[in-house]
Design an enzyme around this catalytic site. Structure first.
Site, PDB file in Angstrom:
ATOM      1  N   GLU A 139      11.451  -2.557  11.778  1.00 13.67           N
ATOM      2  CA  GLU A 139      11.261  -1.772  10.553  1.00 13.67           C
ATOM      3  C   GLU A 139      10.995  -0.335  10.968  1.00 13.67           C
ATOM      4  OE1 GLU A 139       8.698  -0.198   7.086  1.00 13.67           O
ATOM      5  OE2 GLU A 139       8.113  -0.451   9.165  1.00 13.67           O
ATOM      6  N   LYS A 179       1.319  -3.737  -2.486  1.00 17.20           N
ATOM      7  CA  LYS A 179       0.689  -3.341  -1.227  1.00 17.20           C
ATOM      8  C   LYS A 179      -0.823  -3.181  -1.390  1.00 17.20           C
ATOM      9  CE  LYS A 179       3.244   0.314  -0.200  1.00 17.20           C
ATOM     10  NZ  LYS A 179       3.790   1.424   0.625  1.00 17.20           N
ATOM     11  N   GLN A 189      -1.564  -2.179  14.654  1.00 20.09           N
ATOM     12  CA  GLN A 189      -2.509  -1.132  14.299  1.00 20.09           C
ATOM     13  C   GLN A 189      -3.765  -1.853  13.852  1.00 20.09           C
ATOM     14  OE1 GLN A 189      -0.017   0.708  11.420  1.00 20.09           O
ATOM     15  NE2 GLN A 189      -0.611  -0.662   9.754  1.00 20.09           N
ATOM     16  N   ASP A 224       6.534  -3.914  12.190  1.00 23.49           N
ATOM     17  CA  ASP A 224       6.222  -2.739  11.383  1.00 23.49           C
ATOM     18  C   ASP A 224       6.201  -1.485  12.261  1.00 23.49           C
ATOM     19  OD1 ASP A 224       5.043  -2.121   8.573  1.00 23.49           O
ATOM     20  OD2 ASP A 224       3.683  -1.075   9.937  1.00 23.49           O
TER      21      ASP A 224
END
Lengths: 688, 688
Positions: free
Chosen positions: B430, B543, B330, B401
């Protein structure tokens, strides 16, 4: 090997399609008129909406099979989708599954959420306009122009002024745009023209074989034609058989099955009770097929002529009885094939032909075909022609003797060949062998199969075995035909003898199996003496000699014919659709190991039968049966009626647990129709 | 359609081959050195003997893959056959199954029966001679002449005189013929040259992907590189990460996993606790990948240089730690791809790019790739090159991810592409999403997968879920990696907080899962405060910000680091092969719903571990565990020792039922090594 696919945008996944047999290698079986429910796991990456459809067509001549009917699928839970269609015609069908990302639906659902959150923006409507224009390009006629018009409305917001043109700006005329965008008609019309550019198709087409209803629901009566003479000592004829048909029809059977009707070999002919030294005048075994008088396409002269056989078939048809013929692919040493086609049999180094044997046992009266013959292709054609010959005489069902001793590829070929032109013809596999072999034969095309039912007597083993047979995957390809006895199988349980024993096995066979059969007079007359202790062979078996049966033995006497009970059970089966399928079979808890309880229902759930059988022929047994009222859709808050169809007795039951008591001397079991609502009989009938 | 097959004599059937995934559509997974046990249903018509073999080869360059190794199969029960082989090398293997009718064996067994019954005749030996001559024709060299000689012996009976030439006549020189015919050497040599003219082959080849052992047995430690600085407030670097490695190795982990190490986007950057309005100086989320400083092949400047990263990887390797990198496909709005490849993203009608959203939620800092892009093929190649770039830097594992938001066909392609040249590389999926989607990703090639383990706390759900994961069909393609926590998942159970809670989840993860992992310092320091009640997000999550952790918090204190327990558990895992696989997992009855008990064993059964965990962090729980001694091969007639590997305590147990009591404040569970024989410690050791 791992070069890019030509199209990488097929984002939808289709998995685990049902019905399927061995991942689509073999057809699943259905009968005419069945609802077929296709299911598949269908999903895509991310959060986009998807759509899916089943495409179904008949297989057959090009003009029929070219047309695919598309049936939209609906989601169940856990990424499982389903669609249902009805197979009206006998023959083969093919279906496949398609799935695709539905961008319009994705947009529509997101827009609804945004409208609810009051966060819809002009660009949302512009995206919708694009999708609608794309649908218009796929559409035809009025739909296309209607869609373009609607897209124009959605674009109008942008065209009409400045404050509403920014990407994040709020909608200027929200009500109008929202009304247009969420119009159910818009959704309906767009859905007519799905964007299948990147649709995924299932990995293959899946086949269905659709058989006549009799493949699913049949009651067989086996009888030896030569034992049908009215007077003792005479060899029965087709005329005698014809005379017996009304009796069979009155008992409620719809298939009459004859052991082989061909000339019987003379070489190494067996005498009564399988005596290897036969005497002149001994009739021999009908399965020792072929003599100078002919083979598999000939009729034993003592039975009559082909015309008489055809007359028998015609009379049977008048009584709605199908005639099933025994096909035993083996030859007596004097069968014409042996001389004409010696290469179809295994030659031994000494010039003799290999007879059947199971060392050290020898069956010198039987030559098996050699399916490794160099001339196998011609042999296959000839064997196929045997079926075709009898089909031409009106035979529609074949009971195939020991198919598991012939090559599997032959069966797949010959059954497909025959059903292509005669899709109404049925094949019953008589393979009492290992489970995987029996299942394989069913996959290869046999319409029905004998089972281990004769030897399943205890509750646990009946429950386990019948559950296996009636649940996927087995039920998709294997149709059980439950026989309490055959000319080869007089079980240890039946050898106990007596009305109780035969009634128990009859009730079990006829209610557990939508397809069941009995080996005729021996069953209703409760024949139970074995040739010797420890053997399952009948004493004085009809396989080796003519028998004369007193069918009129009165029922009033405890040794009288079981015919009236059989007729009643068959009548109940015919009247109550619940008993005409096996797939609805469910066993229920009953707190007595000698009592077994199970229900069956019709597809539309209008017919619901509870059978309870006392497995103990000697003692009265009682217990509480527990029914899952929810699953059965029986209201828990009021009583319901259980009507015994065998006796006419009516029980008013309450709640899931109810009392059962069965005295086998009076009644081996109940066949209870469960009335989901309490039916009160007064001057008039009404339902609470 | 139903024309005859070109060869109708392939009489053997091969069905239900295992291991297989979706009927062979996908490879089954194994690790280097595994024994692979292939099974299939194999049978033929009639009573002939059959033989079968597995043929296996490596896939790869032509010279390797052309060579098939043939391994004879042996019958089990119920027409099931098996053969076993070891896959020594990492890479892909293919196998297929062959079966054929074994006429020689059929003859040999029948002859043995006849000899026993004294009914063997001359023709039996002539048939054998023919079969032996056929084998001789297939044989080479000495074997061929040996066989011909033996056939001559068997024919001699016929040539030598009259009384023995009739087809039914008894053998003239029985002893001599019998000795020759039943010579084990004859059997052995004929078997070398099977008659495969009409052999059946399995419908397809089946593939195996053989991964490094670490695919089956791994302990992961996740840490945020930027939080590794020794002193608070400083941005961690790869040098800091390198300094942390000995600590991780001492804890006993063998995979160190880093969240994305790339430049972080500035547009719509998120502040601490996911605040949409970030302040200057906020570090942003590592998953918002890409800025003017680079994208997926670049390193965040604050972390260091590529050389420093490579140094970190090299240091890890010295400590036998694999480095796992996070691959999140992404882009932040300022990722170079956005400008260079705008067609890889979905354009909106207003000229903007579609950001990620889950209406009405919006994630303006993330642009997803558009897998329906017209330019998908080039995009696939570029994404593949990201993996190759990091493989070139020494990375061998990728934690991918959200793979479920990218097109499935891409994963099948890209993983196959990469593993073709780099078969040692592993991929962890994931995808915390619906079960069928997770399974599909595993089928497509992911080596390991996250699971629902974080949310499985009760005995029944752990038992049900872990059984599903560790039994066929799932275990053939899906390798679980059990994580008690991740930076996204602070479960409700962990939020209770305290040593008991974290110890329970550690013991379960590390003993139920041969693959398991923890989200580093937050786990050993038992971080358990959510950002708000009802959320599974951490307060002050790494994060969105740099954290500094006091790893040296002493264990003596109840709030001290869980590090020593983690190290001990990992040490036990490393020492005891039973804990290095999931396929041997079996749950056992224990009469307390708060206690869960299960065993694991090594392939060779030499290592046997019983784990019992108290699922209740608050109370002492006790119960009787019942072990199936037979299955576990523990003699029932003597005591056996259960040695607690966590505490060193030793229990002498007797019989199947034994007492367990666990006080969570002292010990959350037992990891018991079961000694199958009683080990008595005296001056010397011996085994009863």
């Amino acid at each position: 090997m791992t070069s890019q696919p030509s199209e990488g945008r097929n984002r939808v996944v289709i998995e685990s399609i049902t019905p399927s047999v061995d991942a689509g290698r073999y057809p699943a079986k259905r009968t005419a008129g069945d609802l077929v429910r296709v299911e598949a796991d269908i999903f895509t990456d991310g959060h986009d909406s998807i759509a899916a459809a089943v495409l179904v067509r008949r297989e057959g001549p090009d003009d029929v099979s070219a047309h695919w009917t598309e049936i939209p699928m609906a989601p169940l839970v856990n990424d499982r989708w389903t669609a249902t269609f009805r197979v009206a015609e006998i023959g083969r069908y093919a279906f496949k599954v398609q799935g695709w990302v539905d961008h319009f639906e994705t947009w529509r659902l997101a827009l609804l959420k945004r409208i609810k959150a009051e966060s819809d923006t002009l660009v949302d409507y512009l995206i919708g306009a694009e999708l609608i224009e794309q649908a218009a390009a796929r559409a035809t006629g009025a739909d296309s122009s209607w869609l373009l018009d609607r897209a124009t409305h959605l674009r109008a917001g942008k065209e009409s002024g400045s404050p509403r043109t920014g990407p994040g700006s709020r909608v200027g005329e929200p009500k109008n745009l929202r009304t247009h965008a969420t119009d159910p008609m818009l959704n309906e019309i767009v859905r007519r023209y799905p964007d299948k550019r990147y649709a995924t198709a299932s990995d293959r087409e899946y086949s269905l074989v659709v058989d006549p209803v009799r493949a699913r629901f049949s009651a067989w009566y086996e009888m030896f034609p030569r034992s049908t003479a009215a007077e003792p000592g005479r060899h029965g004829t087709f005329a005698d058989c014809e005379a017996r048909l009304p009796y069979i029809a009155e008992l409620g059977f719809n298939v009459v099955y004859l052991p082989p009707i061909h000339p019987i070999g003379r070489t190494f002919r067996k005498g009564p009770n399988n005596n290897p030294d036969s005497q002149p005048g001994d009739e021999g075994s009908p399965w020792a097929i072929g003599s100078a008088e002919g083979g598999h396409k000939s009729i034993h002269p003592a039975l009559g002529t082909l015309a008489e056989f055809r007359s028998f078939v015609a009379k049977a048809k008048d009584l709605d009885l199908s005639v099933a013929l025994d096909i035993a692919f083996q030859a007596a040493p004097d069968h014409p094939y042996v001389a004409e086609h010696s290469t179809w049999f295994k030659q031994r180094p000494d010039g003799t032909i290999q007879y059947a044997e199971n060392p050290p046992k020898k069956y010198q009266d039987i030559y098996p075909f050699d399916f490794e013959s160099e001339d196998w292709a011609a042999m296959w054609e000839e064997l196929k022609s045997v079926f075709l010959y009898w089909i031409a005489q009106g035979v529609t069902i074949f009971r195939v003797d020991n198919p598991h001793t012939k090559a599997f590829p032959f069966w797949e070929w010959v059954i497909a060949e025959i059903k292509r032109d005669h899709p109404h013809v049925l094949f019953l596999a008589e393979a009492f062998t290992r489970p995987k072999v029996m299942y394989r034969l069913a996959k290869l095309g046999f319409s029905q199969s004998y089972t281990y039912f004769p030897w399943r007597n205890a509750k646990w083993e009946l429950t386990q075995y019948l559950t296996e047979l009636t649940q996927p995957p087995v039920r998709e390809f294997f149709r059980a035909n439950q026989w309490p006895n055959t000319p080869d199988i007089l079980t240890e349980f039946l050898q106990i003898g007596g009305r109780e024993v035969f009634s128990i096995r009859l009730l079990l066979a006829a209610t557990l199996g939508a397809n069941y059969g009995i080996y005729g007079p021996a069953f209703e007359l409760m024949e139970h003496t074995p040739v010797r202790r420890g053997s399952e062979e009948y004493l004085d078996s009809e396989k080796y000699q003519i028998r004369n049966w007193d069918l009129a033995r009165p029922d009033s006497d405890r040794t009288g014919s079981l015919g009236p009970l059989i007729a009643r059970v068959n009548g109940i089966r015919a009247e109550h659709p619940a008993l005409q399928n096996d797939t609805s079979l469910r066993f229920h808890s009953i707190d007595n190991d000698q009592l077994i309880a199970y229900t069956k229902e019709s597809d539309d759930r209008s017919s619901l039968i509870l059978a309870v059988v006392n497995l103990d022929p000697h003692h009265t047994q009682a217990g509480m049966v527990t029914l899952p009222l929810d699953e059965l859709e029986i209201p828990a808050d009021r009583g319901f009626e259980a009507e015994d169809l065998l006796t006419g007795a009516r029980y008013l039951w309450h709640g899931p647990r109810n009392y059962i008591e069965l005295n086998p001397a009076k009644q081996a079991g109940h066949i209870l129709k469960l009335h989901r609502r309490l039916k009160i009989e007064t001057d008039f009938e009404y339902f609470l």
